[in-house]
Design a protein around this motif. Structure first.
Motif, PDB file in Angstrom:
ATOM      1  N   ALA A  20       0.832  -1.210   0.000  1.00 26.43           N
ATOM      2  CA  ALA A  20       0.000   0.000   0.000  1.00 26.43           C
ATOM      3  C   ALA A  20       0.866   1.260   0.000  1.00 26.43           C
ATOM      4  O   ALA A  20       0.551   2.245  -0.683  1.00 26.43           O
ATOM      5  CB  ALA A  20      -0.928  -0.005   1.214  1.00 26.43           C
ATOM      6  N   LEU A  21       1.959   1.237   0.747  1.00 20.82           N
ATOM      7  CA  LEU A  21       2.857   2.394   0.797  1.00 20.82           C
ATOM      8  C   LEU A  21       3.637   2.544  -0.502  1.00 20.82           C
ATOM      9  O   LEU A  21       3.864   3.660  -0.980  1.00 20.82           O
ATOM     10  CB  LEU A  21       3.803   2.269   1.985  1.00 20.82           C
ATOM     11  CG  LEU A  21       3.150   2.548   3.342  1.00 20.82           C
ATOM     12  CD1 LEU A  21       3.905   1.858   4.460  1.00 20.82           C
ATOM     13  CD2 LEU A  21       3.066   4.046   3.590  1.00 20.82           C
ATOM     14  N   GLU A  22       4.039   1.431  -1.086  1.00 21.74           N
ATOM     15  CA  GLU A  22       4.722   1.487  -2.382  1.00 21.74           C
ATOM     16  C   GLU A  22       3.791   2.040  -3.453  1.00 21.74           C
ATOM     17  O   GLU A  22       4.232   2.788  -4.339  1.00 21.74           O
ATOM     18  CB  GLU A  22       5.237   0.095  -2.772  1.00 21.74           C
ATOM     19  CG  GLU A  22       6.431  -0.342  -1.943  1.00 21.74           C
ATOM     20  CD  GLU A  22       6.849  -1.775  -2.199  1.00 21.74           C
ATOM     21  OE1 GLU A  22       7.968  -2.141  -1.786  1.00 21.74           O
ATOM     22  OE2 GLU A  22       6.045  -2.547  -2.793  1.00 21.74           O
ATOM     23  N   ARG A  23       2.513   1.696  -3.358  1.00 20.82           N
ATOM     24  CA  ARG A  23       1.517   2.184  -4.323  1.00 20.82           C
ATOM     25  C   ARG A  23       1.469   3.709  -4.363  1.00 20.82           C
ATOM     26  O   ARG A  23       1.227   4.302  -5.419  1.00 20.82           O
ATOM     27  CB  ARG A  23       0.135   1.611  -3.962  1.00 20.82           C
ATOM     28  CG  ARG A  23      -1.013   2.147  -4.785  1.00 20.82           C
ATOM     29  CD  ARG A  23      -2.349   1.622  -4.285  1.00 20.82           C
ATOM     30  NE  ARG A  23      -3.452   2.294  -4.967  1.00 20.82           N
ATOM     31  CZ  ARG A  23      -4.729   2.173  -4.636  1.00 20.82           C
ATOM     32  NH1 ARG A  23      -5.077   1.382  -3.627  1.00 20.82           N
ATOM     33  NH2 ARG A  23      -5.665   2.819  -5.298  1.00 20.82           N
ATOM     34  N   VAL A  24       1.709   4.359  -3.209  1.00 21.99           N
ATOM     35  CA  VAL A  24       1.636   5.828  -3.167  1.00 21.99           C
ATOM     36  C   VAL A  24       3.018   6.476  -3.256  1.00 21.99           C
ATOM     37  O   VAL A  24       3.168   7.661  -2.984  1.00 21.99           O
ATOM     38  CB  VAL A  24       0.867   6.325  -1.917  1.00 21.99           C
ATOM     39  CG1 VAL A  24      -0.579   5.848  -1.968  1.00 21.99           C
ATOM     40  CG2 VAL A  24       1.534   5.877  -0.614  1.00 21.99           C
ATOM     41  N   GLY A  25       4.027   5.672  -3.627  1.00 19.53           N
ATOM     42  CA  GLY A  25       5.310   6.265  -3.971  1.00 19.53           C
ATOM     43  C   GLY A  25       6.422   6.180  -2.949  1.00 19.53           C
ATOM     44  O   GLY A  25       7.464   6.822  -3.126  1.00 19.53           O
ATOM     45  N   ALA A  26       6.245   5.407  -1.886  1.00 27.13           N
ATOM     46  CA  ALA A  26       7.301   5.278  -0.874  1.00 27.13           C
ATOM     47  C   ALA A  26       8.289   4.182  -1.255  1.00 27.13           C
ATOM     48  O   ALA A  26       7.937   3.206  -1.924  1.00 27.13           O
ATOM     49  CB  ALA A  26       6.698   4.975   0.491  1.00 27.13           C
ATOM     50  N   ASP A  27       9.516   4.349  -0.810  1.00 31.89           N
ATOM     51  CA  ASP A  27      10.540   3.305  -0.895  1.00 31.89           C
ATOM     52  C   ASP A  27      10.476   2.564   0.445  1.00 31.89           C
ATOM     53  O   ASP A  27      10.903   3.108   1.471  1.00 31.89           O
ATOM     54  CB  ASP A  27      11.907   3.943  -1.119  1.00 31.89           C
ATOM     55  CG  ASP A  27      13.043   2.932  -1.071  1.00 31.89           C
ATOM     56  OD1 ASP A  27      12.770   1.712  -1.143  1.00 31.89           O
ATOM     57  OD2 ASP A  27      14.204   3.360  -0.950  1.00 31.89           O
ATOM     58  N   VAL A  28       9.933   1.344   0.440  1.00 31.59           N
ATOM     59  CA  VAL A  28       9.569   0.666   1.689  1.00 31.59           C
ATOM     60  C   VAL A  28      10.479  -0.520   1.975  1.00 31.59           C
ATOM     61  O   VAL A  28      10.763  -1.339   1.095  1.00 31.59           O
ATOM     62  CB  VAL A  28       8.107   0.178   1.645  1.00 31.59           C
ATOM     63  CG1 VAL A  28       7.700  -0.388   3.011  1.00 31.59           C
ATOM     64  CG2 VAL A  28       7.169   1.308   1.242  1.00 31.59           C
ATOM     65  N   LYS A  29      10.906  -0.605   3.231  1.00 31.02           N
ATOM     66  CA  LYS A  29      11.676  -1.750   3.701  1.00 31.02           C
ATOM     67  C   LYS A  29      10.968  -2.337   4.911  1.00 31.02           C
ATOM     68  O   LYS A  29      10.593  -1.597   5.838  1.00 31.02           O
ATOM     69  CB  LYS A  29      13.093  -1.307   4.085  1.00 31.02           C
ATOM     70  CG  LYS A  29      14.008  -2.439   4.544  1.00 31.02           C
ATOM     71  CD  LYS A  29      15.412  -1.913   4.820  1.00 31.02           C
ATOM     72  CE  LYS A  29      16.366  -3.045   5.154  1.00 31.02           C
ATOM     73  NZ  LYS A  29      17.746  -2.541   5.398  1.00 31.02           N
ATOM     74  N   VAL A  30      10.750  -3.660   4.893  1.00 34.30           N
ATOM     75  CA  VAL A  30      10.184  -4.360   6.052  1.00 34.30           C
ATOM     76  C   VAL A  30      11.345  -4.972   6.820  1.00 34.30           C
ATOM     77  O   VAL A  30      12.083  -5.799   6.288  1.00 34.30           O
ATOM     78  CB  VAL A  30       9.184  -5.456   5.620  1.00 34.30           C
ATOM     79  CG1 VAL A  30       8.671  -6.218   6.833  1.00 34.30           C
ATOM     80  CG2 VAL A  30       8.022  -4.843   4.841  1.00 34.30           C
ATOM     81  N   THR A  31      11.533  -4.535   8.062  1.00 33.64           N
ATOM     82  CA  THR A  31      12.701  -5.001   8.817  1.00 33.64           C
ATOM     83  C   THR A  31      12.458  -4.908  10.319  1.00 33.64           C
ATOM     84  O   THR A  31      11.646  -4.113  10.778  1.00 33.64           O
ATOM     85  CB  THR A  31      13.951  -4.172   8.444  1.00 33.64           C
ATOM     86  OG1 THR A  31      15.079  -4.664   9.180  1.00 33.64           O
ATOM     87  CG2 THR A  31      13.760  -2.693   8.755  1.00 33.64           C
TER      88      THR A  31
END
Length: 200
Positions: A20-31
């Protein structure tokens, strides 16, 4: 591009929040890495399940220190569902009281409603001046799944009702939190996450 960490502490809809965050343009890391969580432009604390279990998982990844330091430095944090609830002082479930992260004042208690959990789509009454709900219509619906909620806190409080009024979202300094799941709320949730990303 804003760098956002979704904190992995053994609970939460990690991948759906990431997408969902990537959909709105964020560079996302799950960690679960505390240094990555501390250094990101924005930190998302997800959560599903029991308050006490989530707090146990958060303690394993040094989340209280990370969140406290981010708040003190005015760096954005977003809590989702139980990830919102653990930001408060205390939570009471099944008669057991647990300490929360304590960055928002308030207690999480069982909803007084004839049907629990509160599951499904519901409208909210957005706080005047809210940045999270900017541009969203008053009849916009978000997806909730919960049996516990906060009834009173400080900041810009957005409310909803299920049996009784409760806090659906709160914005206070760098801390934003939603009781509903924006990542499961379709276009409305995407708009809210985009609004949050603009504060990051």
């Amino acid at each position: 591009m804003k760098r956002v960490v979704v904190l992995d502490y053994g609970s939460g809809n990690l991948r759906s929040a990431q997408r969902a965050l990537e959909r709105v343009g964020a560079d996302v890391k799950v960690t679960a890495d505390p240094s990555a969580a501390a250094g990101a432009d924005g930190l998302v604390v997800p959560g599903v399940g029991a308050f006490a279990a989530c707090m146990a998982g958060l303690s394993e990844v040094d989340a209280k220190r990370v969140v406290d330091e981010r708040v003190a430095a005015d760096r954005p944090v977003l809590g989702i569902c139980v990830g919102m609830q653990v930001l408060f002082d205390r939570g009471i479930e099944h008669g057991v009281e647990s300490e929360g992260l304590g960055v928002l004042p308030g207690r999480v208690e069982r909803l007084a409603a004839p049907i629990l959990p509160h599951m499904g789509w519901n409208t909210v009454s957005a706080a005047e001046g809210s940045r999270l709900f900017a541009g969203l219509d008053a009849d916009t619906r978000f997806y909730f799944v919960h049996s516990y909620a906060v009834h009173d806190t400080e900041g810009l409080v957005t409310s909803a009702e299920h049996g009784e009024p409760f806090v659906a979202a709160v914005e206070r300094g760098p801390v934003s939190a939603t009781q509903f799941h924006p990542e499961k709320s379709g276009d409305a949730g995407a708009a809210l996450l985009e609004n949050w990303l603009q504060t990051v």
